[in-house]
Design a protein around this motif. Structure first.
Motif, PDB file in Angstrom:
ATOM      1  N   LEU A  25      27.709  67.673  59.170  1.00 45.78           N
ATOM      2  CA  LEU A  25      27.906  66.263  59.523  1.00 45.78           C
ATOM      3  C   LEU A  25      29.296  65.879  59.062  1.00 45.78           C
ATOM      4  CD1 LEU A  25      24.636  64.391  58.527  1.00 45.78           C
ATOM      5  CD2 LEU A  25      25.393  65.048  60.789  1.00 45.78           C
ATOM      6  N   GLY A  26      30.182  65.645  60.004  1.00 48.08           N
ATOM      7  CA  GLY A  26      31.543  65.257  59.652  1.00 48.08           C
ATOM      8  C   GLY A  26      32.205  66.243  58.709  1.00 48.08           C
ATOM      9  N   GLY A  27      31.937  67.515  58.915  1.00 52.53           N
ATOM     10  CA  GLY A  27      32.534  68.548  58.084  1.00 52.53           C
ATOM     11  C   GLY A  27      31.796  68.837  56.788  1.00 52.53           C
ATOM     12  N   THR A  28      30.684  68.155  56.540  1.00 52.14           N
ATOM     13  CA  THR A  28      29.901  68.359  55.323  1.00 52.14           C
ATOM     14  C   THR A  28      28.636  69.132  55.637  1.00 52.14           C
ATOM     15  OG1 THR A  28      30.706  66.261  54.433  1.00 52.14           O
ATOM     16  CG2 THR A  28      28.719  67.166  53.434  1.00 52.14           C
ATOM     17  N   SER A  29      28.358  70.165  54.868  1.00 49.23           N
ATOM     18  CA  SER A  29      27.151  70.974  55.047  1.00 49.23           C
ATOM     19  C   SER A  29      25.906  70.150  54.728  1.00 49.23           C
ATOM     20  CB  SER A  29      27.199  72.195  54.127  1.00 49.23           C
ATOM     21  OG  SER A  29      25.955  72.866  54.139  1.00 49.23           O
ATOM     22  N   THR A  30      24.853  70.380  55.482  1.00 46.59           N
ATOM     23  CA  THR A  30      23.572  69.705  55.239  1.00 46.59           C
ATOM     24  C   THR A  30      22.561  70.633  54.572  1.00 46.59           C
ATOM     25  OG1 THR A  30      22.752  70.288  57.436  1.00 46.59           O
ATOM     26  CG2 THR A  30      23.890  68.153  57.215  1.00 46.59           C
ATOM     27  N   LEU A  31      22.986  71.801  54.120  1.00 46.24           N
ATOM     28  CA  LEU A  31      22.045  72.765  53.552  1.00 46.24           C
ATOM     29  C   LEU A  31      21.368  72.254  52.281  1.00 46.24           C
ATOM     30  CD1 LEU A  31      23.804  76.170  54.243  1.00 46.24           C
ATOM     31  CD2 LEU A  31      21.958  75.061  55.523  1.00 46.24           C
ATOM     32  N   ASP A  32      22.076  71.491  51.448  1.00 44.37           N
ATOM     33  CA  ASP A  32      21.426  70.926  50.261  1.00 44.37           C
ATOM     34  C   ASP A  32      20.332  69.939  50.665  1.00 44.37           C
ATOM     35  OD1 ASP A  32      22.982  72.423  48.521  1.00 44.37           O
ATOM     36  OD2 ASP A  32      24.400  70.792  48.124  1.00 44.37           O
ATOM     37  N   PHE A  33      20.612  69.138  51.695  1.00 48.54           N
ATOM     38  CA  PHE A  33      19.589  68.214  52.185  1.00 48.54           C
ATOM     39  C   PHE A  33      18.410  68.987  52.759  1.00 48.54           C
ATOM     40  CE2 PHE A  33      17.735  65.703  55.668  1.00 48.54           C
ATOM     41  CZ  PHE A  33      17.215  64.663  54.909  1.00 48.54           C
ATOM     42  N   ALA A  34      18.685  70.059  53.480  1.00 49.86           N
ATOM     43  CA  ALA A  34      17.612  70.885  54.027  1.00 49.86           C
ATOM     44  C   ALA A  34      16.738  71.444  52.904  1.00 49.86           C
ATOM     45  CB  ALA A  34      18.191  72.011  54.881  1.00 49.86           C
ATOM     46  N   ALA A  35      17.350  71.823  51.809  1.00 50.18           N
ATOM     47  CA  ALA A  35      16.578  72.314  50.663  1.00 50.18           C
ATOM     48  C   ALA A  35      15.677  71.207  50.114  1.00 50.18           C
ATOM     49  CB  ALA A  35      17.515  72.845  49.583  1.00 50.18           C
ATOM     50  N   ARG A  36      16.172  69.970  50.100  1.00 50.35           N
ATOM     51  CA  ARG A  36      15.342  68.837  49.672  1.00 50.35           C
ATOM     52  C   ARG A  36      14.142  68.668  50.598  1.00 50.35           C
ATOM     53  NH1 ARG A  36      18.976  63.688  49.445  1.00 50.35           N
ATOM     54  NH2 ARG A  36      16.942  62.704  49.179  1.00 50.35           N
ATOM     55  N   LEU A  37      14.378  68.795  51.901  1.00 49.58           N
ATOM     56  CA  LEU A  37      13.273  68.690  52.854  1.00 49.58           C
ATOM     57  C   LEU A  37      12.229  69.768  52.587  1.00 49.58           C
ATOM     58  CD1 LEU A  37      15.181  68.062  56.205  1.00 49.58           C
ATOM     59  CD2 LEU A  37      13.841  66.392  54.901  1.00 49.58           C
ATOM     60  N   VAL A  77      13.717  71.472  61.685  1.00 48.29           N
ATOM     61  CA  VAL A  77      14.422  72.549  62.370  1.00 48.29           C
ATOM     62  C   VAL A  77      15.907  72.254  62.274  1.00 48.29           C
ATOM     63  CG1 VAL A  77      12.532  73.020  63.993  1.00 48.29           C
ATOM     64  CG2 VAL A  77      14.367  71.448  64.653  1.00 48.29           C
ATOM     65  N   PHE A  78      16.693  73.305  62.359  1.00 51.70           N
ATOM     66  CA  PHE A  78      18.137  73.152  62.476  1.00 51.70           C
ATOM     67  C   PHE A  78      18.481  73.135  63.952  1.00 51.70           C
ATOM     68  CE2 PHE A  78      18.078  75.389  58.274  1.00 51.70           C
ATOM     69  CZ  PHE A  78      18.695  74.403  57.531  1.00 51.70           C
ATOM     70  N   ALA A  79      19.350  72.225  64.359  1.00 55.37           N
ATOM     71  CA  ALA A  79      19.852  72.167  65.727  1.00 55.37           C
ATOM     72  C   ALA A  79      21.354  72.003  65.606  1.00 55.37           C
ATOM     73  CB  ALA A  79      19.238  71.000  66.485  1.00 55.37           C
ATOM     74  N   SER A  80      22.085  73.074  65.888  1.00 55.81           N
ATOM     75  CA  SER A  80      23.504  73.023  65.572  1.00 55.81           C
ATOM     76  C   SER A  80      24.331  73.956  66.425  1.00 55.81           C
ATOM     77  CB  SER A  80      23.690  73.396  64.095  1.00 55.81           C
ATOM     78  OG  SER A  80      25.033  73.279  63.723  1.00 55.81           O
ATOM     79  N   GLY A  81      25.587  73.584  66.589  1.00 60.37           N
ATOM     80  CA  GLY A  81      26.566  74.457  67.215  1.00 60.37           C
ATOM     81  C   GLY A  81      27.268  75.311  66.181  1.00 60.37           C
ATOM     82  N   HIS A  82      27.126  74.952  64.912  1.00 61.82           N
ATOM     83  CA  HIS A  82      27.688  75.733  63.801  1.00 61.82           C
ATOM     84  C   HIS A  82      26.588  76.649  63.304  1.00 61.82           C
ATOM     85  CE1 HIS A  82      31.037  72.926  63.610  1.00 61.82           C
ATOM     86  NE2 HIS A  82      30.145  71.967  63.740  1.00 61.82           N
TER      87      HIS A  82
END
Length: 126
Positions: free
Chosen positions: A62-74, A82-87
């Protein structure tokens, strides 16, 4: 048979407005009770915990920031997502989140909805 997302409250974590709007409509078409688009992780921290949604669709960046820490919280909270991404650094995702499906952009709406429904236990994995 009820729609795949019938009654669910869905969080869409996406910073591309048109994609987010398309995904929102897909979720609503499949019966989601509420769909919230968030384009900044700080907004989630301003809300009252993670209890305001039942499942999430998470872009990896999101705007150059990884969401993996948030995913770990989930994952720790037991919230399906689910992850939906072009990266797609699939090695990092497979290593850290082997049980979470990555839907790569561009994706079909059917694939995305099926992945969310599967994560929520409403459809069987293919």
């Amino acid at each position: 048979m009820p729609p795949l997302l019938d009654g669910l409250r869905i969080l869409i974590l996406e910073d591309e407005v048109l994609i987010a709007m398309d995904v929102e409509q897909l979720c609503r078409d499949q019966g989601a009770a509420d769909v919230t688009i968030v384009d900044d992780l700080a907004e989630i921290d301003r809300r009252d915990g993670l209890s305001w949604f039942d499942a999430a669709i998470v872009d990896l960046m999101l705007g150059g920031t990884s969401t993996l820490d948030f995913a770990a919280r989930l994952r720790n909270a037991g919230i399906p997502f689910v992850f939906a991404s072009g990266h797609s650094d699939s090695e990092e995702i497979e290593g850290s989140f082997p049980e979470i499906q990555l839907i790569a952009k561009p994706y079909s709406g059917d694939d995305l909805i099926e992945a969310v429904a599967t994560a929520c236990g409403r459809a069987k994995a293919a």
